[in-house]
Design a protein around this motif. Structure first.
Motif: not given
Length: 138
Positions: A36-37, A40, A42, A46
């Motif tokens: 998810n990170g 998204s 982040v 990454r």
């Protein structure tokens, strides 16, 4: 007996990797949170998240090439497979994490929330699998 030893070694490797991630990176090794990170975007995270996910995929591919008998091809339809994946994804969002984050990392940290979440994951999973197998025939 060999499969028991291999399972023990695999479990120890998962525990060691999770511990190292927490000690050196301060992060819980929850796959859904890492993915998810990464998805998204982040900031600043990454690279390690992408490397982790590539390692998971690459490790699976390496085993598939060298030990193809360990993998089973499902006879399930693509629709059932996609629906199952969506349900798992929805469940990880609803449960604020997945079995790796709660089950492996959370329980090892003696988190009550993770203990409850893992008990619910496993109970519902067993119930649904039993219902599908015995009553729906999937």
């Amino acid at each position: 007996m060999e499969s028991i030893v291999m399972a023990l070694i695999g479990g120890m490797m998962i525990g060691l990797a999770s511990s190292l991630m927490l000690i050196f990176n301060g992060r819980v090794t929850g796959i859904s949170g890492i993915a998810n990170g990464f998805l998204s975007f982040v900031s600043g995270e990454r690279l390690w998240r992408g490397a982790f996910l590539l390692g998971l995929i690459g490790g699976g591919a390496l085993v598939a090439v060298n030990q193809p008998q360990l993998f089973q091809v499902t006879d399930r339809s693509l629709t059932v497979t996609i629906l199952a994946g969506l349900f798992v994804g929805f469940g990880t969002v609803m449960g604020s994490g997945c079995t790796s984050g709660h089950g492996v990392c959370g329980i090892s940290r003696l988190s009550i929330r993770s203990l409850v979440a893992t008990a619910v994951f496993m109970s519902v999973g067993i119930l649904i699998a039993t219902l599908f197998r015995n009553f729906i025939g999937v």
